[in-house]
Design a protein around this motif. Structure first.
Motif, PDB file in Angstrom:
ATOM      1  N   ARG A 183      44.421   0.346  19.743  1.00 37.57           N
ATOM      2  CA  ARG A 183      45.095   1.473  19.940  1.00 37.57           C
ATOM      3  C   ARG A 183      46.524   1.322  20.330  1.00 37.57           C
ATOM      4  NH1 ARG A 183      41.058   5.257  19.638  1.00 37.57           N
ATOM      5  NH2 ARG A 183      39.002   4.443  20.188  1.00 37.57           N
ATOM      6  N   GLY A 184      47.594   1.899  19.436  1.00 40.40           N
ATOM      7  CA  GLY A 184      48.772   1.781  19.864  1.00 40.40           C
ATOM      8  C   GLY A 184      49.450   3.193  19.684  1.00 40.40           C
ATOM      9  N   GLU A 185      50.700   3.443  19.015  1.00 40.32           N
ATOM     10  CA  GLU A 185      51.294   4.790  19.438  1.00 40.32           C
ATOM     11  C   GLU A 185      51.937   5.230  17.828  1.00 40.32           C
ATOM     12  OE1 GLU A 185      54.704   7.053  22.158  1.00 40.32           O
ATOM     13  OE2 GLU A 185      55.024   5.032  21.439  1.00 40.32           O
ATOM     14  N   ALA A 186      51.408   6.395  17.216  1.00 38.15           N
ATOM     15  CA  ALA A 186      52.006   6.660  15.993  1.00 38.15           C
ATOM     16  C   ALA A 186      53.235   7.052  16.111  1.00 38.15           C
ATOM     17  CB  ALA A 186      51.055   7.881  15.558  1.00 38.15           C
ATOM     18  N   ASN A 187      54.110   6.683  15.194  1.00 37.00           N
ATOM     19  CA  ASN A 187      55.573   7.217  15.285  1.00 37.00           C
ATOM     20  C   ASN A 187      56.032   7.024  13.735  1.00 37.00           C
ATOM     21  OD1 ASN A 187      57.944   7.745  16.321  1.00 37.00           O
ATOM     22  ND2 ASN A 187      57.519   6.340  17.831  1.00 37.00           N
ATOM     23  N   HIS A 188      57.478   7.431  13.577  1.00 32.42           N
ATOM     24  CA  HIS A 188      58.019   7.417  12.425  1.00 32.42           C
ATOM     25  C   HIS A 188      58.168   5.983  11.771  1.00 32.42           C
ATOM     26  CE1 HIS A 188      60.526   8.474   9.063  1.00 32.42           C
ATOM     27  NE2 HIS A 188      60.472   9.913   9.341  1.00 32.42           N
ATOM     28  N   ALA A 189      57.914   5.783  10.446  1.00 33.86           N
ATOM     29  CA  ALA A 189      58.070   4.332  10.143  1.00 33.86           C
ATOM     30  C   ALA A 189      59.641   4.031   9.988  1.00 33.86           C
ATOM     31  CB  ALA A 189      57.341   4.005   8.735  1.00 33.86           C
ATOM     32  N   GLY A 190      60.234   5.060   9.588  1.00 33.65           N
ATOM     33  CA  GLY A 190      61.811   4.995   9.254  1.00 33.65           C
ATOM     34  C   GLY A 190      62.758   5.000  10.303  1.00 33.65           C
ATOM     35  N   THR A 191      62.370   5.681  11.458  1.00 36.92           N
ATOM     36  CA  THR A 191      63.303   5.863  12.426  1.00 36.92           C
ATOM     37  C   THR A 191      63.171   5.242  13.873  1.00 36.92           C
ATOM     38  OG1 THR A 191      62.083   7.957  13.269  1.00 36.92           O
ATOM     39  CG2 THR A 191      64.056   8.221  11.652  1.00 36.92           C
ATOM     40  N   THR A 192      62.088   4.446  13.765  1.00 38.12           N
ATOM     41  CA  THR A 192      61.517   3.878  14.797  1.00 38.12           C
ATOM     42  C   THR A 192      61.787   2.273  15.040  1.00 38.12           C
ATOM     43  OG1 THR A 192      59.769   5.224  15.181  1.00 38.12           O
ATOM     44  CG2 THR A 192      59.413   3.281  16.705  1.00 38.12           C
ATOM     45  N   ARG A 193      62.876   1.858  15.955  1.00 37.72           N
ATOM     46  CA  ARG A 193      63.223   0.715  16.116  1.00 37.72           C
ATOM     47  C   ARG A 193      61.978  -0.369  16.171  1.00 37.72           C
ATOM     48  NH1 ARG A 193      67.226  -1.340  20.331  1.00 37.72           N
ATOM     49  NH2 ARG A 193      65.303  -0.568  21.659  1.00 37.72           N
ATOM     50  N   LEU A 194      62.012  -1.563  15.584  1.00 44.09           N
ATOM     51  CA  LEU A 194      61.100  -2.433  15.852  1.00 44.09           C
ATOM     52  C   LEU A 194      60.513  -3.020  17.333  1.00 44.09           C
ATOM     53  CD1 LEU A 194      61.621  -5.239  13.001  1.00 44.09           C
ATOM     54  CD2 LEU A 194      60.118  -3.269  12.768  1.00 44.09           C
ATOM     55  N   ALA A 195      61.645  -2.945  18.126  1.00 43.49           N
ATOM     56  CA  ALA A 195      61.388  -3.331  19.512  1.00 43.49           C
ATOM     57  C   ALA A 195      60.746  -2.067  20.147  1.00 43.49           C
ATOM     58  CB  ALA A 195      62.801  -3.486  20.202  1.00 43.49           C
ATOM     59  N   ASP A 196      60.851  -1.109  19.628  1.00 48.40           N
ATOM     60  CA  ASP A 196      60.220   0.182  20.407  1.00 48.40           C
ATOM     61  C   ASP A 196      58.697   0.480  19.813  1.00 48.40           C
ATOM     62  OD1 ASP A 196      62.530   0.586  21.859  1.00 48.40           O
ATOM     63  OD2 ASP A 196      63.283   1.946  20.484  1.00 48.40           O
ATOM     64  N   ARG A 197      58.361  -0.355  18.936  1.00 50.40           N
ATOM     65  CA  ARG A 197      56.826   0.095  18.219  1.00 50.40           C
ATOM     66  C   ARG A 197      55.714  -0.369  19.223  1.00 50.40           C
ATOM     67  NH1 ARG A 197      57.568  -0.077  11.810  1.00 50.40           N
ATOM     68  NH2 ARG A 197      59.666   0.890  11.769  1.00 50.40           N
ATOM     69  N   PRO A 240      50.620   3.326  12.603  1.00 46.93           N
ATOM     70  CA  PRO A 240      49.571   3.696  12.905  1.00 46.93           C
ATOM     71  C   PRO A 240      49.447   3.951  14.488  1.00 46.93           C
ATOM     72  CG  PRO A 240      49.246   1.871  11.155  1.00 46.93           C
ATOM     73  CD  PRO A 240      50.648   1.970  11.872  1.00 46.93           C
ATOM     74  N   SER A 241      48.561   4.845  14.762  1.00 47.32           N
ATOM     75  CA  SER A 241      48.097   5.061  16.148  1.00 47.32           C
ATOM     76  C   SER A 241      46.744   3.942  16.338  1.00 47.32           C
ATOM     77  CB  SER A 241      47.882   6.252  16.552  1.00 47.32           C
ATOM     78  OG  SER A 241      46.814   7.032  15.654  1.00 47.32           O
ATOM     79  N   LEU A 242      45.930   3.815  15.384  1.00 47.47           N
ATOM     80  CA  LEU A 242      44.487   3.183  15.606  1.00 47.47           C
ATOM     81  C   LEU A 242      44.339   2.194  14.317  1.00 47.47           C
ATOM     82  CD1 LEU A 242      41.808   2.552  16.695  1.00 47.47           C
ATOM     83  CD2 LEU A 242      41.001   4.661  15.611  1.00 47.47           C
ATOM     84  N   VAL A 243      44.127   1.149  14.694  1.00 40.64           N
ATOM     85  CA  VAL A 243      43.419   0.244  13.506  1.00 40.64           C
ATOM     86  C   VAL A 243      41.957  -0.111  14.012  1.00 40.64           C
ATOM     87  CG1 VAL A 243      43.614  -1.971  12.337  1.00 40.64           C
ATOM     88  CG2 VAL A 243      45.761  -0.916  12.772  1.00 40.64           C
ATOM     89  N   ARG A 244      41.056   0.050  13.227  1.00 37.01           N
ATOM     90  CA  ARG A 244      39.862  -0.179  13.497  1.00 37.01           C
ATOM     91  C   ARG A 244      39.295  -1.226  12.504  1.00 37.01           C
ATOM     92  NH1 ARG A 244      36.773   4.731  14.740  1.00 37.01           N
ATOM     93  NH2 ARG A 244      37.466   4.241  16.974  1.00 37.01           N
ATOM     94  N   GLY A 245      38.994  -2.454  12.993  1.00 40.34           N
ATOM     95  CA  GLY A 245      38.368  -3.355  12.102  1.00 40.34           C
ATOM     96  C   GLY A 245      37.047  -4.097  12.439  1.00 40.34           C
ATOM     97  N   TRP A 246      36.229  -4.175  11.410  1.00 42.20           N
ATOM     98  CA  TRP A 246      34.610  -4.654  11.720  1.00 42.20           C
ATOM     99  C   TRP A 246      34.743  -6.281  11.542  1.00 42.20           C
ATOM    100  CZ3 TRP A 246      35.954   0.198  10.529  1.00 42.20           C
ATOM    101  CH2 TRP A 246      35.259   1.254  11.209  1.00 42.20           C
ATOM    102  N   LEU A 247      34.127  -6.965  12.490  1.00 46.88           N
ATOM    103  CA  LEU A 247      33.989  -8.518  12.399  1.00 46.88           C
ATOM    104  C   LEU A 247      32.559  -8.651  11.999  1.00 46.88           C
ATOM    105  CD1 LEU A 247      34.720 -11.390  12.829  1.00 46.88           C
ATOM    106  CD2 LEU A 247      34.158 -11.091  15.139  1.00 46.88           C
ATOM    107  N   ASP A 248      32.495  -9.482  10.821  1.00 44.52           N
ATOM    108  CA  ASP A 248      30.920 -10.054  10.550  1.00 44.52           C
ATOM    109  C   ASP A 248      31.186 -11.416  10.944  1.00 44.52           C
ATOM    110  OD1 ASP A 248      29.172 -11.315   8.831  1.00 44.52           O
ATOM    111  OD2 ASP A 248      28.424  -9.404   8.424  1.00 44.52           O
ATOM    112  N   SER A 249      30.198 -12.049  11.902  1.00 41.62           N
ATOM    113  CA  SER A 249      30.423 -13.546  12.041  1.00 41.62           C
ATOM    114  C   SER A 249      28.985 -13.926  11.924  1.00 41.62           C
ATOM    115  CB  SER A 249      30.995 -13.670  13.476  1.00 41.62           C
ATOM    116  OG  SER A 249      31.116 -15.078  13.714  1.00 41.62           O
ATOM    117  N   ARG A 250      28.473 -15.295  11.607  1.00 40.22           N
ATOM    118  CA  ARG A 250      27.481 -16.052  11.416  1.00 40.22           C
ATOM    119  C   ARG A 250      27.941 -17.521  11.818  1.00 40.22           C
ATOM    120  NH1 ARG A 250      24.796 -12.377   6.774  1.00 40.22           N
ATOM    121  NH2 ARG A 250      26.300 -10.783   7.090  1.00 40.22           N
TER     122      ARG A 250
END
Length: 400
Positions: free
Chosen positions: A212-226, A267-277
């Motif tokens: 979980r992060g913070e949604a913001n504008h892809a064109g106006t938000t500095r990399l350092a502020d993301r 993105p504000s959220l990236v949800r990933g599913w891990l399958d491990s065996r």
């Protein structure tokens, strides 16, 4: 049989199958199963959990021998994973009737519902419910990607969701369950054998990672502020590969959900599913623990909140040694096949039921080694070898 089943749920663009639980294609497969059962004069029934059964003889006598598999699929899955075991079960019965075999034990053929877990995220729902490994309350909380609950989906397909639950009386009637399945790997292709016997199923599970992060504008938000959760997720995927390689295991992030999922939005959220065996529990714990540790380090670095939830887990399954040895004896005596014994990293209904009844598995060679894909295959000769091996096994177990 194969020709009739082949077109059901096949996607015209991918060539793969989309036979998800309690959908139209799944219903067509179920109609096909009932038709095959009735055409052979078998007693047909659907149990409280939506699994389909076809019986030769009276299962109430007990000590029945059962075979079969499932008919549902993963998204764009192959034609053989599941259906080969069901088709081969009916074909093996036809073979035994052609031999004029005399059954001394009831014989059952089964299609377990929702084995793949493609729709509701939990594998082997039908067999888990039957074995009491999934409660009615837990099952009722399952929801698909469109927000449809399992009860609602079952109702829409004409099944009563309030009736589901453990079925110990049914399991008590079964003396042995033998599942035939296409191999999901290349062990038989490398050894040159058309048929194999399963020794064990690796421990395996599914874990959900919520970054979980913070949604913001892809064109106006500095990399350092993301606070971009995608970075932590991407680094975790790479960590999963490293940890799996170190432990001789497998780890896969095969499903992802992103919010708000806009091209021009961080993105504000990236949800990933891990399958491990892994081959053993210690190795699996090492892999998953290493992945989670790395994920938390990456999340802290990028200012991301992380939740990790274990959604399902199946411990190592050692198939019944006595039944496994009996299969080996039968096939060594009745055929000219050499039948190797091999482990597998894939879960199956036979593995779920192994805690309740003696179970065993036969594998049929898959020359591509590919599964859960349209490239999955088996030659006609090998499929016939599988049917004959299954017929020999059923004759040895049920016709003595």
């Amino acid at each position: 049989m194969w020709r009739d089943l082949l077109p059901i749920g096949r996607h015209p663009a991918s060539g793969g199958y989309r036979r998800f639980a309690w959908t139209g294609p799944d219903g067509e497969c179920r109609v096909w199963f009932e038709g095959q059962a009735r055409a052979r004069g078998l007693v047909y029934e659907i149990d409280r959990n939506g699994n389909q059964w076809a019986w030769l003889g009276d299962p109430a006598e007990g000590n029945a021998v059962v075979t079969g598999s499932h008919l549902d699929s993963v998204p764009d899955g192959g034609a053989f994973d599941g259906p080969l075991g069901v088709v081969s079960a009916f074909a093996a019965l036809d073979e035994l009737r052609g031999r004029h075999a005399r059954f001394t034990r009831p014989l059952g053929i089964v299609n377990f519902g929702d084995e793949e877990g493609a729709r509701f995220g939990l594998a082997c729902v039908g067999s888990r419910l039957t074995a009491g490994q999934l409660t009615r309350e837990q099952a009722h909380r399952l929801t698909d990607g469109d927000g449809v609950t399992l009860p609602r989906a079952m109702e829409g397909a004409g099944h009563d969701p309030d009736a589901i639950g453990a079925d110990p009386e049914r399991l008590a009637r079964i003396g042995a369950f033998v599942e035939l399945h296409v191999e999901q790997g290349r062990a038989l292709d490398l050894s040159g054998d058309p048929v194999g016997i399963a020794s064990a199923i690796w421990p395996h599970g599914r874990w959900r990672f919520d970054f979980r992060g913070e949604a913001n504008h892809a064109g106006t938000t500095r990399l350092a502020d993301r606070r971009d959760p995608t970075l932590s997720y991407a680094e975790t995927v790479l960590a999963a590969r490293r940890e799996a390689e170190l432990a001789g295991a497998v780890a896969t992030f095969g499903k992802i959900a992103v919010e708000p999922n806009g091209v021009n939005a961080i993105p504000s959220l990236v949800r990933g599913w891990l399958d491990s065996r892994a081959e053993d529990q210690t190795s699996l714990d090492t892999v998953v623990g290493g992945i989670e540790k790395a994920a938390r380090q990456y999340a802290d670095t990028h200012g991301i909140d992380l939740d990790v939830v274990r959604e399902s887990f199946t411990p190592v399954v050692e198939f019944d040694h006595a039944l496994r040895d009996e299969l080996s004896r039968i096939l060594a005596t009745d055929t000219e096949l050499t039948v190797p014994v091999l482990g597998t990293g894939a879960g199956h209904d036979a593995g779920i039921l192994s805690g309740s009844i003696p179970t065993a598995m036969l594998f049929v060679r898959n020359p591509t080694g590919v599964s859960h894909s349209p490239a999955e295959s088996a030659s006609e000769d090998d499929c016939v070898a599988g049917v004959l091996a299954l017929a020999d096994v059923l004759e040895g177990l049920a016709c003595r």
